[in-house]
Design a protein around this motif. Structure first.
Motif, PDB file in Angstrom:
ATOM      1  N   ALA A  56      50.642  54.203-132.468  1.00  7.33           N
ATOM      2  CA  ALA A  56      51.278  54.089-131.150  1.00  7.33           C
ATOM      3  C   ALA A  56      52.707  54.597-131.290  1.00  7.33           C
ATOM      4  CB  ALA A  56      51.283  52.634-130.694  1.00  7.33           C
ATOM      5  N   VAL A  57      53.244  55.103-130.184  1.00  5.12           N
ATOM      6  CA  VAL A  57      54.628  55.595-130.169  1.00  5.12           C
ATOM      7  C   VAL A  57      55.387  54.768-129.137  1.00  5.12           C
ATOM      8  CG1 VAL A  57      56.113  57.590-129.735  1.00  5.12           C
ATOM      9  CG2 VAL A  57      53.823  57.926-130.732  1.00  5.12           C
ATOM     10  N   ARG A  58      56.558  54.267-129.556  1.00  9.20           N
ATOM     11  CA  ARG A  58      57.319  53.447-128.615  1.00  9.20           C
ATOM     12  C   ARG A  58      58.718  54.007-128.378  1.00  9.20           C
ATOM     13  NH1 ARG A  58      57.824  47.365-130.082  1.00  9.20           N
ATOM     14  NH2 ARG A  58      59.584  48.015-131.348  1.00  9.20           N
ATOM     15  N   GLY A  59      59.043  54.111-127.083  1.00 10.67           N
ATOM     16  CA  GLY A  59      60.407  54.467-126.703  1.00 10.67           C
ATOM     17  C   GLY A  59      61.086  53.199-126.218  1.00 10.67           C
ATOM     18  N   GLY A  60      61.055  52.995-124.878  1.00 11.22           N
ATOM     19  CA  GLY A  60      61.659  51.786-124.310  1.00 11.22           C
ATOM     20  C   GLY A  60      60.720  50.593-124.295  1.00 11.22           C
ATOM     21  N   GLY A  61      59.433  50.792-124.591  1.00 10.57           N
ATOM     22  CA  GLY A  61      58.478  49.685-124.653  1.00 10.57           C
ATOM     23  C   GLY A  61      58.075  49.128-123.297  1.00 10.57           C
ATOM     24  N   HIS A  62      58.270  49.893-122.227  1.00 13.78           N
ATOM     25  CA  HIS A  62      57.985  49.381-120.878  1.00 13.78           C
ATOM     26  C   HIS A  62      56.579  49.686-120.379  1.00 13.78           C
ATOM     27  CE1 HIS A  62      61.821  47.970-118.712  1.00 13.78           C
ATOM     28  NE2 HIS A  62      61.923  47.710-119.993  1.00 13.78           N
ATOM     29  N   HIS A  82      50.572  50.731-123.868  1.00 13.21           N
ATOM     30  CA  HIS A  82      50.223  51.856-124.736  1.00 13.21           C
ATOM     31  C   HIS A  82      51.071  51.918-126.000  1.00 13.21           C
ATOM     32  CE1 HIS A  82      47.424  53.440-121.938  1.00 13.21           C
ATOM     33  NE2 HIS A  82      48.300  53.813-121.040  1.00 13.21           N
ATOM     34  N   SER A  83      52.243  51.304-125.959  1.00 16.10           N
ATOM     35  CA  SER A  83      53.170  51.557-127.062  1.00 16.10           C
ATOM     36  C   SER A  83      53.138  50.509-128.174  1.00 16.10           C
ATOM     37  CB  SER A  83      54.590  51.697-126.502  1.00 16.10           C
ATOM     38  OG  SER A  83      54.898  50.627-125.649  1.00 16.10           O
ATOM     39  N   VAL A  84      52.062  49.775-128.276  1.00 16.82           N
ATOM     40  CA  VAL A  84      51.862  48.906-129.449  1.00 16.82           C
ATOM     41  C   VAL A  84      50.364  48.630-129.552  1.00 16.82           C
ATOM     42  CG1 VAL A  84      52.254  46.757-128.149  1.00 16.82           C
ATOM     43  CG2 VAL A  84      52.615  46.771-130.619  1.00 16.82           C
ATOM     44  N   GLY A 127      64.839  55.765-113.534  1.00 20.30           N
ATOM     45  CA  GLY A 127      64.084  54.755-112.794  1.00 20.30           C
ATOM     46  C   GLY A 127      65.018  53.684-112.244  1.00 20.30           C
ATOM     47  N   ILE A 128      64.443  52.635-111.660  1.00 26.43           N
ATOM     48  CA  ILE A 128      65.276  51.651-110.964  1.00 26.43           C
ATOM     49  C   ILE A 128      65.590  50.412-111.808  1.00 26.43           C
ATOM     50  CG2 ILE A 128      64.461  52.438-108.709  1.00 26.43           C
ATOM     51  CD1 ILE A 128      62.905  49.764-108.543  1.00 26.43           C
ATOM     52  N   VAL A 129      65.044  50.350-113.020  1.00 25.64           N
ATOM     53  CA  VAL A 129      65.407  49.253-113.926  1.00 25.64           C
ATOM     54  C   VAL A 129      65.982  49.916-115.173  1.00 25.64           C
ATOM     55  CG1 VAL A 129      64.526  47.348-115.328  1.00 25.64           C
ATOM     56  CG2 VAL A 129      63.672  47.672-113.008  1.00 25.64           C
ATOM     57  N   THR A 154      64.406  50.450-118.811  1.00 27.93           N
ATOM     58  CA  THR A 154      63.201  51.276-119.008  1.00 27.93           C
ATOM     59  C   THR A 154      63.537  52.474-119.904  1.00 27.93           C
ATOM     60  OG1 THR A 154      62.578  50.671-116.760  1.00 27.93           O
ATOM     61  CG2 THR A 154      61.322  52.439-117.775  1.00 27.93           C
ATOM     62  N   GLY A 155      62.575  52.855-120.741  1.00 29.70           N
ATOM     63  CA  GLY A 155      62.805  53.967-121.655  1.00 29.70           C
ATOM     64  C   GLY A 155      62.839  55.314-120.943  1.00 29.70           C
ATOM     65  N   VAL A 156      63.746  56.167-121.407  1.00 30.18           N
ATOM     66  CA  VAL A 156      63.815  57.529-120.878  1.00 30.18           C
ATOM     67  C   VAL A 156      62.520  58.273-121.206  1.00 30.18           C
ATOM     68  CG1 VAL A 156      65.018  59.743-121.188  1.00 30.18           C
ATOM     69  CG2 VAL A 156      66.322  57.608-121.066  1.00 30.18           C
ATOM     70  N   GLY A 207      58.745  60.111-113.305  1.00 31.20           N
ATOM     71  CA  GLY A 207      60.073  59.531-113.132  1.00 31.20           C
ATOM     72  C   GLY A 207      60.519  59.467-111.690  1.00 31.20           C
ATOM     73  N   ILE A 208      60.264  58.307-111.078  1.00 35.38           N
ATOM     74  CA  ILE A 208      60.616  58.068-109.672  1.00 35.38           C
ATOM     75  C   ILE A 208      61.713  57.015-109.647  1.00 35.38           C
ATOM     76  CG2 ILE A 208      59.713  57.029-107.536  1.00 35.38           C
ATOM     77  CD1 ILE A 208      56.967  58.262-108.353  1.00 35.38           C
ATOM     78  N   GLY A 209      62.778  57.248-108.900  1.00 35.52           N
ATOM     79  CA  GLY A 209      63.871  56.276-108.921  1.00 35.52           C
ATOM     80  C   GLY A 209      64.630  56.227-107.620  1.00 35.52           C
ATOM     81  N   VAL A 220      55.672  63.469-130.471  1.00 38.11           N
ATOM     82  CA  VAL A 220      56.730  62.478-130.309  1.00 38.11           C
ATOM     83  C   VAL A 220      58.023  63.220-129.979  1.00 38.11           C
ATOM     84  CG1 VAL A 220      57.959  60.567-131.368  1.00 38.11           C
ATOM     85  CG2 VAL A 220      55.603  61.086-132.093  1.00 38.11           C
ATOM     86  N   VAL A 221      58.581  62.916-128.828  1.00 38.88           N
ATOM     87  CA  VAL A 221      59.824  63.581-128.425  1.00 38.88           C
ATOM     88  C   VAL A 221      60.992  62.865-129.106  1.00 38.88           C
ATOM     89  CG1 VAL A 221      61.308  64.233-126.510  1.00 38.88           C
ATOM     90  CG2 VAL A 221      58.827  64.254-126.218  1.00 38.88           C
ATOM     91  N   THR A 222      61.718  63.617-129.915  1.00 37.35           N
ATOM     92  CA  THR A 222      62.865  63.009-130.602  1.00 37.35           C
ATOM     93  C   THR A 222      64.136  63.171-129.779  1.00 37.35           C
ATOM     94  OG1 THR A 222      63.180  65.055-131.840  1.00 37.35           O
ATOM     95  CG2 THR A 222      61.874  63.322-132.887  1.00 37.35           C
ATOM     96  N   THR A 274      47.145  59.019-108.313  1.00 35.83           N
ATOM     97  CA  THR A 274      47.730  57.775-108.801  1.00 35.83           C
ATOM     98  C   THR A 274      48.875  58.110-109.743  1.00 35.83           C
ATOM     99  OG1 THR A 274      47.227  55.689-109.888  1.00 35.83           O
ATOM    100  CG2 THR A 274      46.106  57.579-110.763  1.00 35.83           C
ATOM    101  N   TYR A 275      49.807  57.183-109.905  1.00 37.35           N
ATOM    102  CA  TYR A 275      50.962  57.408-110.776  1.00 37.35           C
ATOM    103  C   TYR A 275      50.734  56.607-112.063  1.00 37.35           C
ATOM    104  CZ  TYR A 275      55.883  57.636-112.207  1.00 37.35           C
ATOM    105  OH  TYR A 275      57.055  57.859-112.899  1.00 37.35           O
ATOM    106  N   LEU A 276      50.479  57.304-113.140  1.00 36.35           N
ATOM    107  CA  LEU A 276      50.081  56.608-114.368  1.00 36.35           C
ATOM    108  C   LEU A 276      51.172  55.708-114.939  1.00 36.35           C
ATOM    109  CD1 LEU A 276      48.030  59.430-116.116  1.00 36.35           C
ATOM    110  CD2 LEU A 276      47.152  57.314-115.113  1.00 36.35           C
TER     111      LEU A 276
END
Ligand SMILES: Cc1cc2nc3c(=O)[nH]c(=O)nc-3n(C[C@H](O)[C@H](O)[C@H](O)COP(=O)(O)OP(=O)(O)OC[C@H]3O[C@@H](n4cnc5c(N)ncnc54)[C@H](O)[C@@H]3O)c2cc1C
Length: 509
Positions: free
Chosen positions: A115-121, A126-128, A177-179, A182-184, A192-194, A243-245, A460-462
């Protein structure tokens, strides 16, 4: 003595008795042989990472490697959604692109489920993954702003709060985003809706380049002129291709003070919602707006008169001069008599993080689903209002961001992002605190989505979907529509073994 003056990394390496920074004056440290780690493989079997392998990894890897035996393991595995309580076998906390390359090589060479984790949101979790490898970028949060070129470089584990903090200094912004926690990464890769998408497009529309570690362990740059197909896929296709670094975004001048609207209506929901809809259909692109049904918690950040009250918030940001914004946003402050009105000119960053308090990491259980809407007919509006007031939990939000504007001006085949023509989105964000209610809350969210289906574009917005596409195979085609075919080809080119599969997975062609 010398040992005491070593850096954290040196101390770590020294403790292990094997790192490159070991210093001769330290007494040799004996380390008990540890048990091999069992990691789940891509085929569902188990591979063993023995002590020798781990020791080799530790010599090269710069960030911490965290196993179940290590202090800090529980903290390292926690993600945003409280429902996701998973125990990965090994957490590789990357400190930079070199660590990410090592992690991807390890996963590929051993065929490990990673799994790959950025912000974990990720609300889908999916990220764990239980018993898998976790490639964790949450320590890679650097942000660099070049005010002259208005290019912002962001590491793959940064949050939107990290970005806003740096860009605000220069009166610039990258749409997020609005929180702000949240991970970039996940947000951008999924779209990316905000609060600015109607003015400046989705987050992925503002991406100008990305550096990606692909499944073969190469670090590639993707842009309009380098690995163009990969670049196309990254703008909406999720974490499927590597994985985007680092991300490079175009930033835009904004504020920092902008006019924001947040009136809270506690009655007359039918009239207020319809009036908001009618107004929303007339606004210029500078206005990004959404209607939100929510129950305001008893929280010192909120005025007492709305504590524990069910409200409809007609939120908006005007991306232009605040005085002009005040005039243009005025109508949604008078759609009825608001019980409280938090509107006013304020730093964009403040508005952007206004919901943060209510989304503390791991505190809420969440099940979210969303639909893109064709239009908000009276019948659709009635349904939304009836569901908005029938939420099964006070923390649940039913919200409707208006789309269009700059989002709709990008061609449907210009990026991987699926649905550009939708009028708006209906997002049913089920959140609750008591695990015992889970089945009821999930059933209710699904029920609302089923009823709203007839008003949707079919898209749908995944990023706002909790279902695992392996169990809901209709999701990925619904999200990508005609772009799916090209995405499967790009997947085949960059990840033919489907190493990166813990995501809204696109199968290789
Ligand atoms: C409280 C909350 C508020 C939200 N608000 C918004 C919003 O306003 N607008 C919006 O559009 N969405 C929003 N979302 C949804 C959000 O966009 C998605 O959950 C997104 O996936 C989160 O990204 P992340 O990096 O935090 O997630 P993660 O859980 O870390 O990752 C999500 C997905 O991206 C992949 N990924 C993560 N990092 C990388 C990387 N560096 N390279 C490649 N793949 C990677 C992961 O493998 C996973 O598949 C919100 C979610 C929450 C929980």
């Amino acid at each position: 003595m010398l040992c005491a003056r070593l850096s954290a990394r040196g101390r770590r390496a020294s403790r292990r008795g094997g790192g490159r920074l070991r210093i001769r004056e330290c007494p040799p440290i004996r380390r008990e042989k540890s048990m091999p780690i069992e990691v789940e493989t891509l085929s569902g079997e188990t591979d063993m990472l023995d002590d020798e392998k781990l020791e080799g990894l530790r010599m090269a890897f710069h960030g911490p490697l965290v196993t179940r035996e290590d202090d800090g393991y529980d903290e390292a595995r926690v993600v945003q959604n409280g429902l996701i309580d998973r125990r990965p076998a090994l957490i590789m906390r990357c400190s930079g692109a070199a660590d990410v390359i090592d992690a991807v090589n390890l996963a590929r060479e051993h065929g490990l489920l990673a799994a790959v984790r950025g912000g974990g949101h990720s609300v889908a979790g999916h990220s764990v993954h239980d018993r898998g490898l976790l490639i964790d970028l949450s320590g890679m949060r650097g942000v660099w702003v070049d005010p002259a070129s208005r290019v912002v470089r962001v590491q793959g584990g940064a949050t939107w709060g990290d970005v806003d903090r740096e860009t605000e200094v220069f009166g610039l912004v990258v749409p997020g985003g609005i929180v702000s926690t949240t991970g970039v990464a996940g947000l951008t890769l999924g779209g990316g809706i905000g609060w600015l998408h109607r003015r400046y497009g989705l987050s992925c529309d503002n991406l100008r380049a990305a550096e990606v570690v692909t499944a073969d362990g190469r670090l590639l740059r993707a842009s309009e002129s380098e690995n163009e197909d990969l670049f196309w896929g990254l703008r909406g296709g999720g974490g499927n291709f590597g994985v985007v670094t680092a991300f490079e975004f175009d930033a835009h001048p904004l504020g920092p003070t902008v006019m924001c609207a947040a009136p809270m209506y506690a009655d007359g929901f039918d009239e207020v919602f319809r009036a908001w809809r009618d107004w929303a259909d007339t606004v210029p692109d500078e206005v990004t707006t959404r209607a939100v049904f929510w129950t305001v918690p008893e929280d010192p950040h909120m005025p007492p008169q709305v504590h524990d009250r069910q409200v409809l918030i007609t939120g908006a940001v005007y991306a232009g001069p605040p005085e002009e914004g005040e005039r243009i946003l005025q109508p949604i402050r008078n759609l009825g008599v608001p019980l409280a009105d938090l509107s006013g000119p304020m730093p964009f960053r403040m508005f952007q993080s206004a919901f943060d308090f209510f989304f503390a990491k791991g505190m809420l259980d969440s099940y979210w689903k969303s639909l893109f809407m064709k239009e908000l007919t009276d019948r659709a509006a009635d349904l939304i209002v009836s569901c908005g007031v029938a939420r099964t939990s006070p923390q649940t939000m039913v919200h409707v961001p208006l789309l269009g504007g700059a989002v709709g001006r990008v061609g449907p085949r210009d990026t991987a992002f699926g649905d550009r023509d939708a009028h708006s989105m209906l997002s049913v964000d089920g959140n609750w605190v008591d695990h015992r209610g889970t089945a009821d809350h999930v059933a209710w969210v699904r029920h609302v989505i089923d009823r709203a289906e007839e008003f949707s574009t079919g898209g749908t917005y995944l990023n706002f979907d909790s279902d695992d596409p392996s169990k809901a195979p209709e999701l990925v085609p619904a999200a990508f529509g005609e772009n799916l075919r090209r995405l499967t080809e790009i997947k085949k080119r960059y990840d033919p073994q489907n190493l990166f599969r813990l995501n809204a997975n696109i199968p290789p062609a």
